[in-house]
Design a protein around this motif. Sequence first.
Motif, PDB file in Angstrom:
ATOM      1  N   THR A   1       2.825  -3.529   3.653  1.00 48.69           N
ATOM      2  CA  THR A   1       2.056  -3.454   4.902  1.00 48.69           C
ATOM      3  C   THR A   1       2.203  -4.729   5.713  1.00 48.69           C
ATOM      4  O   THR A   1       2.254  -4.689   6.942  1.00 48.69           O
ATOM      5  CB  THR A   1       0.571  -3.180   4.588  1.00 48.69           C
ATOM      6  OG1 THR A   1       0.485  -1.945   3.871  1.00 48.69           O
ATOM      7  CG2 THR A   1      -0.281  -3.108   5.838  1.00 48.69           C
TER       8      THR A   1
ATOM      9  N   ASP B   1       4.811   0.830   0.133  1.00 49.93           N
ATOM     10  CA  ASP B   1       5.429   0.151   1.260  1.00 49.93           C
ATOM     11  C   ASP B   1       4.718  -1.195   1.451  1.00 49.93           C
ATOM     12  O   ASP B   1       3.548  -1.334   1.101  1.00 49.93           O
ATOM     13  CB  ASP B   1       5.301   1.007   2.525  1.00 49.93           C
ATOM     14  CG  ASP B   1       6.324   0.638   3.592  1.00 49.93           C
ATOM     15  OD1 ASP B   1       7.112  -0.292   3.357  1.00 49.93           O
ATOM     16  OD2 ASP B   1       6.330   1.288   4.650  1.00 49.93           O
TER      17      ASP B   1
ATOM     18  N   ASN C   1       1.784   4.852   1.666  1.00 41.07           N
ATOM     19  CA  ASN C   1       1.739   5.353   3.041  1.00 41.07           C
ATOM     20  C   ASN C   1       1.400   6.851   3.074  1.00 41.07           C
ATOM     21  O   ASN C   1       0.984   7.431   2.065  1.00 41.07           O
ATOM     22  CB  ASN C   1       3.063   5.058   3.752  1.00 41.07           C
ATOM     23  CG  ASN C   1       4.260   5.671   3.018  1.00 41.07           C
ATOM     24  OD1 ASN C   1       4.121   6.645   2.263  1.00 41.07           O
ATOM     25  ND2 ASN C   1       5.433   5.110   3.237  1.00 41.07           N
ATOM     26  N   TYR C   2       1.594   7.454   4.224  1.00 44.71           N
ATOM     27  CA  TYR C   2       1.225   8.866   4.408  1.00 44.71           C
ATOM     28  C   TYR C   2       2.085   9.815   3.574  1.00 44.71           C
ATOM     29  O   TYR C   2       1.753  10.980   3.391  1.00 44.71           O
ATOM     30  CB  TYR C   2       1.312   9.232   5.898  1.00 44.71           C
ATOM     31  CG  TYR C   2       2.715   9.227   6.456  1.00 44.71           C
ATOM     32  CD1 TYR C   2       3.448  10.410   6.550  1.00 44.71           C
ATOM     33  CD2 TYR C   2       3.312   8.036   6.865  1.00 44.71           C
ATOM     34  CE1 TYR C   2       4.745  10.406   7.040  1.00 44.71           C
ATOM     35  CE2 TYR C   2       4.610   8.026   7.360  1.00 44.71           C
ATOM     36  CZ  TYR C   2       5.313   9.207   7.437  1.00 44.71           C
ATOM     37  OH  TYR C   2       6.602   9.197   7.914  1.00 44.71           O
TER      38      TYR C   2
ATOM     39  N   GLN D   1       0.839  -1.199   0.000  1.00 49.58           N
ATOM     40  CA  GLN D   1       0.000   0.000   0.000  1.00 49.58           C
ATOM     41  C   GLN D   1       0.877   1.252   0.000  1.00 49.58           C
ATOM     42  O   GLN D   1       2.047   1.208   0.382  1.00 49.58           O
ATOM     43  CB  GLN D   1      -0.889   0.028   1.248  1.00 49.58           C
ATOM     44  CG  GLN D   1      -1.937  -1.081   1.296  1.00 49.58           C
ATOM     45  CD  GLN D   1      -2.687  -1.051   2.617  1.00 49.58           C
ATOM     46  OE1 GLN D   1      -2.104  -1.258   3.672  1.00 49.58           O
ATOM     47  NE2 GLN D   1      -3.979  -0.794   2.567  1.00 49.58           N
TER      48      GLN D   1
ATOM     49  N   LYS E   1      -3.179  -2.251  10.277  1.00 47.63           N
ATOM     50  CA  LYS E   1      -2.287  -1.355   9.536  1.00 47.63           C
ATOM     51  C   LYS E   1      -2.845  -1.032   8.158  1.00 47.63           C
ATOM     52  O   LYS E   1      -2.705   0.084   7.648  1.00 47.63           O
ATOM     53  CB  LYS E   1      -0.899  -2.003   9.416  1.00 47.63           C
ATOM     54  CG  LYS E   1       0.218  -1.037   9.056  1.00 47.63           C
ATOM     55  CD  LYS E   1       1.569  -1.747   9.171  1.00 47.63           C
ATOM     56  CE  LYS E   1       2.712  -0.826   8.782  1.00 47.63           C
ATOM     57  NZ  LYS E   1       4.011  -1.518   8.862  1.00 47.63           N
ATOM     58  N   SER E   2      -3.506  -2.020   7.540  1.00 49.83           N
ATOM     59  CA  SER E   2      -4.046  -1.812   6.187  1.00 49.83           C
ATOM     60  C   SER E   2      -5.135  -0.737   6.185  1.00 49.83           C
ATOM     61  O   SER E   2      -5.204   0.098   5.276  1.00 49.83           O
ATOM     62  CB  SER E   2      -4.601  -3.118   5.616  1.00 49.83           C
ATOM     63  OG  SER E   2      -5.805  -3.500   6.253  1.00 49.83           O
TER      64      SER E   2
ATOM     65  N   GLN F   1      -4.435   7.118   5.729  1.00 55.31           N
ATOM     66  CA  GLN F   1      -3.236   7.946   5.606  1.00 55.31           C
ATOM     67  C   GLN F   1      -2.985   8.376   4.155  1.00 55.31           C
ATOM     68  O   GLN F   1      -2.669   9.537   3.885  1.00 55.31           O
ATOM     69  CB  GLN F   1      -2.010   7.177   6.128  1.00 55.31           C
ATOM     70  CG  GLN F   1      -1.971   7.044   7.642  1.00 55.31           C
ATOM     71  CD  GLN F   1      -0.941   6.025   8.100  1.00 55.31           C
ATOM     72  OE1 GLN F   1      -0.350   5.299   7.293  1.00 55.31           O
ATOM     73  NE2 GLN F   1      -0.730   5.943   9.404  1.00 55.31           N
ATOM     74  N   TYR F   2      -3.137   7.436   3.239  1.00 54.61           N
ATOM     75  CA  TYR F   2      -2.910   7.770   1.828  1.00 54.61           C
ATOM     76  C   TYR F   2      -3.979   8.736   1.315  1.00 54.61           C
ATOM     77  O   TYR F   2      -3.688   9.649   0.542  1.00 54.61           O
ATOM     78  CB  TYR F   2      -2.876   6.501   0.975  1.00 54.61           C
ATOM     79  CG  TYR F   2      -2.621   6.780  -0.487  1.00 54.61           C
ATOM     80  CD1 TYR F   2      -1.520   7.531  -0.890  1.00 54.61           C
ATOM     81  CD2 TYR F   2      -3.489   6.303  -1.473  1.00 54.61           C
ATOM     82  CE1 TYR F   2      -1.284   7.799  -2.240  1.00 54.61           C
ATOM     83  CE2 TYR F   2      -3.257   6.566  -2.807  1.00 54.61           C
ATOM     84  CZ  TYR F   2      -2.151   7.310  -3.189  1.00 54.61           C
ATOM     85  OH  TYR F   2      -1.926   7.581  -4.516  1.00 54.61           O
TER      86      TYR F   2
ATOM     87  N   GLU G   1      -3.121   0.591  -3.488  1.00 51.43           N
ATOM     88  CA  GLU G   1      -2.873  -0.687  -2.826  1.00 51.43           C
ATOM     89  C   GLU G   1      -3.028  -1.820  -3.820  1.00 51.43           C
ATOM     90  O   GLU G   1      -3.684  -1.681  -4.854  1.00 51.43           O
ATOM     91  CB  GLU G   1      -3.840  -0.891  -1.648  1.00 51.43           C
ATOM     92  CG  GLU G   1      -5.292  -1.053  -2.054  1.00 51.43           C
ATOM     93  CD  GLU G   1      -6.211  -1.420  -0.876  1.00 51.43           C
ATOM     94  OE1 GLU G   1      -5.709  -1.600   0.249  1.00 51.43           O
ATOM     95  OE2 GLU G   1      -7.423  -1.530  -1.108  1.00 51.43           O
TER      96      GLU G   1
ATOM     97  N   GLU H   1      -5.448   1.712   8.434  1.00 50.66           N
ATOM     98  CA  GLU H   1      -4.790   2.996   8.720  1.00 50.66           C
ATOM     99  C   GLU H   1      -4.117   3.558   7.467  1.00 50.66           C
ATOM    100  O   GLU H   1      -4.162   4.760   7.212  1.00 50.66           O
ATOM    101  CB  GLU H   1      -3.768   2.822   9.843  1.00 50.66           C
ATOM    102  CG  GLU H   1      -4.403   2.556  11.195  1.00 50.66           C
ATOM    103  CD  GLU H   1      -3.418   2.087  12.252  1.00 50.66           C
ATOM    104  OE1 GLU H   1      -3.848   1.932  13.420  1.00 50.66           O
ATOM    105  OE2 GLU H   1      -2.235   1.856  11.916  1.00 50.66           O
ATOM    106  N   ARG H   2      -3.509   2.671   6.685  1.00 53.61           N
ATOM    107  CA  ARG H   2      -2.814   3.114   5.471  1.00 53.61           C
ATOM    108  C   ARG H   2      -3.778   3.706   4.436  1.00 53.61           C
ATOM    109  O   ARG H   2      -3.434   4.672   3.747  1.00 53.61           O
ATOM    110  CB  ARG H   2      -2.052   1.934   4.856  1.00 53.61           C
ATOM    111  CG  ARG H   2      -0.757   1.621   5.616  1.00 53.61           C
ATOM    112  CD  ARG H   2       0.446   1.808   4.702  1.00 53.61           C
ATOM    113  NE  ARG H   2       1.661   2.026   5.460  1.00 53.61           N
ATOM    114  CZ  ARG H   2       2.694   1.168   5.501  1.00 53.61           C
ATOM    115  NH1 ARG H   2       2.614   0.012   4.847  1.00 53.61           N
ATOM    116  NH2 ARG H   2       3.774   1.474   6.173  1.00 53.61           N
TER     117      ARG H   2
END
Length: 387
Positions: free
Chosen positions: A258, A256, A250-251, A248, A357-358, A364-365, A324, A360-361
């Motif tokens: 995940t 990156d 990231n911010y 995915q 995390k997925s 963030q994206y 992603e 959140e990503r």
Amino acid sequence: MEFSSTLPLHRPLLGILTMDDPAELFRGNRSNFIDLIRTGAEMGVSVCVVTVKDLKPGHKKIIGYTYDSASKQWSQQIIGIPRVLYNRIPQREDEADPEVQRTLQAILRQPQVRIFNPTFFNKWSLFEWLNKAKTTARYIPATRKLTASHELESLLKLYPSVYMKPISGKAGKGIMKAERYVGKLDRKTEYALSVQETKGSVVYKYPKFSQLWAKIKEEIGREEYIAQQGISIVKYKKRPFDLRLLVQKNYKGEWDVTGIGARLAGKMSITTHVPRGGSIDDPEKLLAAAFGPEGTKRILGRARKAALAIARQVEKKSGHMLGEMSMDMGVDVHGGIWFFEANSKPMKFDEPQIRKKSLERIVQYSLYLIRTNQAKTGGMPAGNPNS
């Protein structure tokens, strides 16, 4: 935490794009949508569901669907056009519909709205794209479009097994494996065909290639297929397994990894897909049984490097903005990495740390896209219906 069904106007707005449904308001994985809405609320982002039918690119206000965790109810709300749309249209057939395509193309032309992952991947296109770059070609098994018998026959002369996959398939549906072997009695070349069923596979044996091809044609029908070199992938307790990677942005808007999971094939299955009898397992445990802890560390590092190179090449060649993708990768008995498949609409990973995390990503994206787009266009705060 609980969150209100009324979207705060000051928050950035992320829209989950899907199809309408006369009985259920909209289609798609509701629990997945609720998880993303909850994650957004925790991170200061309003998330709602938007259908293609309700999305009016020329309008300032549209209908969105919000979720109230206290009442466990979905409700309609008038919202502004989301500044970011996360495409979760569930079926290829929906996405290919001319009306849906017109709406998607209209959104892609709007500078103030960003949409990521606007389309499903085509398996044949993926392998064509990846074969064109030195950074990715090394991970690609020999692959051909299966339009006539000679494509399969020539691959079977080079490799003892060949996998056949529908170009538009998902979750292992329609996969077959052809094998060439020497008969025990007369030492002549014979063939076997394994056809993936719901939880296992059925094996057919033929003394002649022409008979094998006749059965394959019957199974394929009018669907488009690719044929691909079979790889001797590593096994755990006599069962093959492969790696599932989630890649995915990231911010910072950069690719990156995940997380990495593993899928262990069912006892009678020719694929590792969970809906086809496969099971979720720990990649480090499975790899360590074959390669030891140091070998495992090296292989996982190479898999991450391969995944990032593949993601960049797929995005470049697709001509679309991607955020992603999930990937299936095999590890051969020598520790080599092989790319098998990528999905632009990943199913959710059941491993809790990857799942968290997925989500959140994605948020963030989306924030990265809103921030960079506002800097370019000088846009109003996303989601304000009065903007």
